[in-house]
Design a protein around this motif. Structure first.
Motif, PDB file in Angstrom:
ATOM      1  N   GLU A  75       0.825  -1.217   0.000  1.00  0.00           N
ATOM      2  CA  GLU A  75       0.000   0.000   0.000  1.00  0.00           C
ATOM      3  C   GLU A  75       0.860   1.269   0.000  1.00  0.00           C
ATOM      4  O   GLU A  75       0.894   2.017  -0.972  1.00  0.00           O
ATOM      5  CB  GLU A  75      -0.893  -0.061   1.239  1.00  0.00           C
ATOM      6  CG  GLU A  75      -1.781   1.120   1.441  1.00  0.00           C
ATOM      7  CD  GLU A  75      -2.743   0.918   2.615  1.00  0.00           C
ATOM      8  OE1 GLU A  75      -3.204  -0.221   2.830  1.00  0.00           O
ATOM      9  OE2 GLU A  75      -3.025   1.906   3.307  1.00  0.00           O
ATOM     10  N   ALA A  76       1.570   1.477   1.087  1.00  0.00           N
ATOM     11  CA  ALA A  76       2.371   2.701   1.244  1.00  0.00           C
ATOM     12  C   ALA A  76       3.380   2.444   2.358  1.00  0.00           C
ATOM     13  O   ALA A  76       3.155   1.585   3.212  1.00  0.00           O
ATOM     14  CB  ALA A  76       1.462   3.866   1.621  1.00  0.00           C
ATOM     15  N   PRO A  77       4.472   3.200   2.370  1.00  0.00           N
ATOM     16  CA  PRO A  77       5.445   3.011   3.456  1.00  0.00           C
ATOM     17  C   PRO A  77       4.823   3.327   4.812  1.00  0.00           C
ATOM     18  O   PRO A  77       3.978   4.209   4.916  1.00  0.00           O
ATOM     19  CB  PRO A  77       6.540   4.036   3.134  1.00  0.00           C
ATOM     20  CG  PRO A  77       6.286   4.497   1.732  1.00  0.00           C
ATOM     21  CD  PRO A  77       4.852   4.253   1.432  1.00  0.00           C
ATOM     22  N   ILE A 110      13.537 -10.868  -6.000  1.00  0.00           N
ATOM     23  CA  ILE A 110      12.241 -10.347  -6.437  1.00  0.00           C
ATOM     24  C   ILE A 110      12.283  -8.814  -6.327  1.00  0.00           C
ATOM     25  O   ILE A 110      13.324  -8.264  -5.976  1.00  0.00           O
ATOM     26  CB  ILE A 110      11.092 -10.964  -5.590  1.00  0.00           C
ATOM     27  CG1 ILE A 110      11.459 -10.939  -4.103  1.00  0.00           C
ATOM     28  CG2 ILE A 110      10.832 -12.400  -5.962  1.00  0.00           C
ATOM     29  CD1 ILE A 110      10.717  -9.943  -3.408  1.00  0.00           C
ATOM     30  N   TYR A 111      11.181  -8.144  -6.623  1.00  0.00           N
ATOM     31  CA  TYR A 111      11.166  -6.684  -6.496  1.00  0.00           C
ATOM     32  C   TYR A 111       9.958  -6.297  -5.643  1.00  0.00           C
ATOM     33  O   TYR A 111       8.871  -6.858  -5.808  1.00  0.00           O
ATOM     34  CB  TYR A 111      11.071  -6.025  -7.880  1.00  0.00           C
ATOM     35  CG  TYR A 111      11.434  -4.556  -7.863  1.00  0.00           C
ATOM     36  CD1 TYR A 111      12.741  -4.136  -8.103  1.00  0.00           C
ATOM     37  CD2 TYR A 111      10.470  -3.585  -7.583  1.00  0.00           C
ATOM     38  CE1 TYR A 111      13.081  -2.785  -8.064  1.00  0.00           C
ATOM     39  CE2 TYR A 111      10.803  -2.234  -7.543  1.00  0.00           C
ATOM     40  CZ  TYR A 111      12.116  -1.842  -7.785  1.00  0.00           C
ATOM     41  OH  TYR A 111      12.450  -0.504  -7.739  1.00  0.00           O
ATOM     42  N   ILE A 112      10.169  -5.370  -4.717  1.00  0.00           N
ATOM     43  CA  ILE A 112       9.082  -4.950  -3.816  1.00  0.00           C
ATOM     44  C   ILE A 112       8.871  -3.440  -3.959  1.00  0.00           C
ATOM     45  O   ILE A 112       9.832  -2.663  -3.910  1.00  0.00           O
ATOM     46  CB  ILE A 112       9.410  -5.269  -2.341  1.00  0.00           C
ATOM     47  CG1 ILE A 112       9.810  -6.739  -2.166  1.00  0.00           C
ATOM     48  CG2 ILE A 112       8.222  -4.950  -1.443  1.00  0.00           C
ATOM     49  CD1 ILE A 112      10.220  -7.120  -0.749  1.00  0.00           C
ATOM     50  N   ALA A 113       7.606  -3.048  -4.120  1.00  0.00           N
ATOM     51  CA  ALA A 113       7.283  -1.618  -4.215  1.00  0.00           C
ATOM     52  C   ALA A 113       5.908  -1.396  -3.572  1.00  0.00           C
ATOM     53  O   ALA A 113       5.280  -2.335  -3.070  1.00  0.00           O
ATOM     54  CB  ALA A 113       7.281  -1.173  -5.674  1.00  0.00           C
ATOM     55  N   ASN A 114       5.461  -0.166  -3.593  1.00  0.00           N
ATOM     56  CA  ASN A 114       4.170   0.194  -3.016  1.00  0.00           C
ATOM     57  C   ASN A 114       3.383   1.058  -3.994  1.00  0.00           C
ATOM     58  O   ASN A 114       3.966   1.676  -4.892  1.00  0.00           O
ATOM     59  CB  ASN A 114       4.380   1.012  -1.735  1.00  0.00           C
ATOM     60  CG  ASN A 114       4.737   0.145  -0.542  1.00  0.00           C
ATOM     61  OD1 ASN A 114       4.005  -0.779  -0.183  1.00  0.00           O
ATOM     62  ND2 ASN A 114       5.875   0.439   0.067  1.00  0.00           N
ATOM     63  N   ILE A 115       2.079   1.153  -3.761  1.00  0.00           N
ATOM     64  CA  ILE A 115       1.244   2.065  -4.568  1.00  0.00           C
ATOM     65  C   ILE A 115       1.724   3.505  -4.356  1.00  0.00           C
ATOM     66  O   ILE A 115       1.902   4.251  -5.308  1.00  0.00           O
ATOM     67  CB  ILE A 115      -0.256   1.942  -4.167  1.00  0.00           C
ATOM     68  CG1 ILE A 115      -0.774   0.519  -4.363  1.00  0.00           C
ATOM     69  CG2 ILE A 115      -1.102   2.989  -4.897  1.00  0.00           C
ATOM     70  CD1 ILE A 115      -1.071   0.096  -5.767  1.00  0.00           C
ATOM     71  N   LEU A 116       1.938   3.892  -3.093  1.00  0.00           N
ATOM     72  CA  LEU A 116       2.470   5.233  -2.800  1.00  0.00           C
ATOM     73  C   LEU A 116       3.929   5.145  -2.381  1.00  0.00           C
ATOM     74  O   LEU A 116       4.329   4.199  -1.697  1.00  0.00           O
ATOM     75  CB  LEU A 116       1.708   5.897  -1.644  1.00  0.00           C
ATOM     76  CG  LEU A 116       0.270   6.314  -1.858  1.00  0.00           C
ATOM     77  CD1 LEU A 116      -0.189   7.187  -0.684  1.00  0.00           C
ATOM     78  CD2 LEU A 116       0.055   7.052  -3.165  1.00  0.00           C
ATOM     79  N   LYS A 117       4.688   6.151  -2.743  1.00  0.00           N
ATOM     80  CA  LYS A 117       6.123   6.140  -2.423  1.00  0.00           C
ATOM     81  C   LYS A 117       6.438   6.896  -1.133  1.00  0.00           C
ATOM     82  O   LYS A 117       7.568   6.857  -0.664  1.00  0.00           O
ATOM     83  CB  LYS A 117       6.926   6.747  -3.575  1.00  0.00           C
ATOM     84  CG  LYS A 117       6.609   6.036  -4.894  1.00  0.00           C
ATOM     85  CD  LYS A 117       7.810   5.856  -5.749  1.00  0.00           C
ATOM     86  CE  LYS A 117       7.538   5.028  -6.977  1.00  0.00           C
ATOM     87  NZ  LYS A 117       6.836   3.769  -6.770  1.00  0.00           N
ATOM     88  N   CYS A 118       5.447   7.599  -0.589  1.00  0.00           N
ATOM     89  CA  CYS A 118       5.715   8.349   0.649  1.00  0.00           C
ATOM     90  C   CYS A 118       4.694   7.982   1.710  1.00  0.00           C
ATOM     91  O   CYS A 118       3.542   7.656   1.391  1.00  0.00           O
ATOM     92  CB  CYS A 118       5.689   9.850   0.378  1.00  0.00           C
ATOM     93  SG  CYS A 118       6.979  10.334  -0.786  1.00  0.00           S
ATOM     94  N   ARG A 119       5.114   8.068   2.966  1.00  0.00           N
ATOM     95  CA  ARG A 119       4.260   7.640   4.073  1.00  0.00           C
ATOM     96  C   ARG A 119       3.116   8.633   4.308  1.00  0.00           C
ATOM     97  O   ARG A 119       3.374   9.818   4.514  1.00  0.00           O
ATOM     98  CB  ARG A 119       5.097   7.559   5.346  1.00  0.00           C
ATOM     99  CG  ARG A 119       4.286   7.097   6.517  1.00  0.00           C
ATOM    100  CD  ARG A 119       5.010   7.288   7.824  1.00  0.00           C
ATOM    101  NE  ARG A 119       4.242   6.698   8.897  1.00  0.00           N
ATOM    102  CZ  ARG A 119       4.423   6.983  10.167  1.00  0.00           C
ATOM    103  NH1 ARG A 119       5.376   7.816  10.540  1.00  0.00           N
ATOM    104  NH2 ARG A 119       3.676   6.404  11.098  1.00  0.00           N
TER     105      ARG A 119
END
Ligand code: URA
Length: 223
Positions: A75-77, A110-119
């Motif tokens: 989701e987001a950090p 693997i690669y890990i990311a989120n929909i939003l890049k900031c908390r």
């Protein structure tokens, strides 16, 4: 169950053909995921496209193998991620690490990311305006990495990626078409698993489906 696996085999063959077709096109410049990711990151330097830029400590771009076959999207950090600038490093992240280990892989495969890049402050839900300015960068990361499978972690990631308001309970358990060469498998968020450990079985079923799609062998159990 056998029917689901027959469908998976057909889906795999279809995606393989699509990938071959895509790569057989005349390439003017060889696709280079490392360079593509580096230039997306550069565009995000000091990002102030939404108000989260004012409150974050670190932008959390995403981390892992630029050539990964599998991408996890959360989701987001949260607080730990915001401090470290890396996705999934808190308690939920440790559980995600165990899930990846049970699949026989390490985080750097693997690669890990989120929909939003900031908390979002106080870990509130992302706002539609934040998603609309941030998600094009995630889309470009996906195009750069060209994973075969994307695993959306939790309601928010699954609904955003699939543009639906169907519940995660109804979305999970099967692969969803995402683009020509990749499918999306939704599952429960590891933070939810920490609160509801009885759902681990469903998550493991989803991970086994992903492993089947990717031809990954189940690792032998250590004694
Ligand atoms: N939860 C998320 O969705 N993403 C993170 O990076 C950490 C916790």
């Amino acid at each position: 169950m056998a029917e689901i696996y027959d469908d998976l085999i057909q889906l795999k063959a279809h995606l393989e053909r699509q990938r071959e077709l895509k790569n057989s096109g005349v390439l003017i410049e060889k696709h280079n995921p490392e360079n593509a990711l580096a230039s997306i990151l550069q565009e995000l330097e000091n990002c102030q496209r939404c108000d989260l830029g004012k409150t974050r400590n670190n932008l959390v771009f995403g981390k892992g193998n630029p050539n990964a076959e599998l991408m996890f999207i959360g989701e987001a950090p949260g607080g730990d991620e915001d401090l470290k600038g890396e996705p999934f490093v808190g308690r939920a992240g440790q559980l995600l690490g165990k899930i990846i280990g049970a699949m026989g892989k390490t985080r750097d495969q693997i690669y890990i990311a989120n929909i939003l890049k900031c908390r979002p402050p106080e870990n509130r839900n992302p706002k539609p305006t934040e998603i609309s300015v941030c998600s094009p960068f995630l889309k470009r990361q996906i195009e750069a990495i060209q994973p075969k499978v994307i695993c959306a972690l939790g309601t928010f990631a699954a609904q955003t990626m699939l543009n639906t308001d169907t519940t995660i309970g109804r979305l999970r358990g099967r692969p969803h078409p995402f683009n020509d060469t990749c499918v999306l498998v939704p599952t429960y968020h590891p933070a939810y698993l920490l609160r509801s450990p009885s759902k681990k079985k469903e998550v493991w079923d989803d991970m086994q489906m992903i492993m089947k799609l990717l031809d990954w062998k189940t690792p032998a159990k250590s004694a």
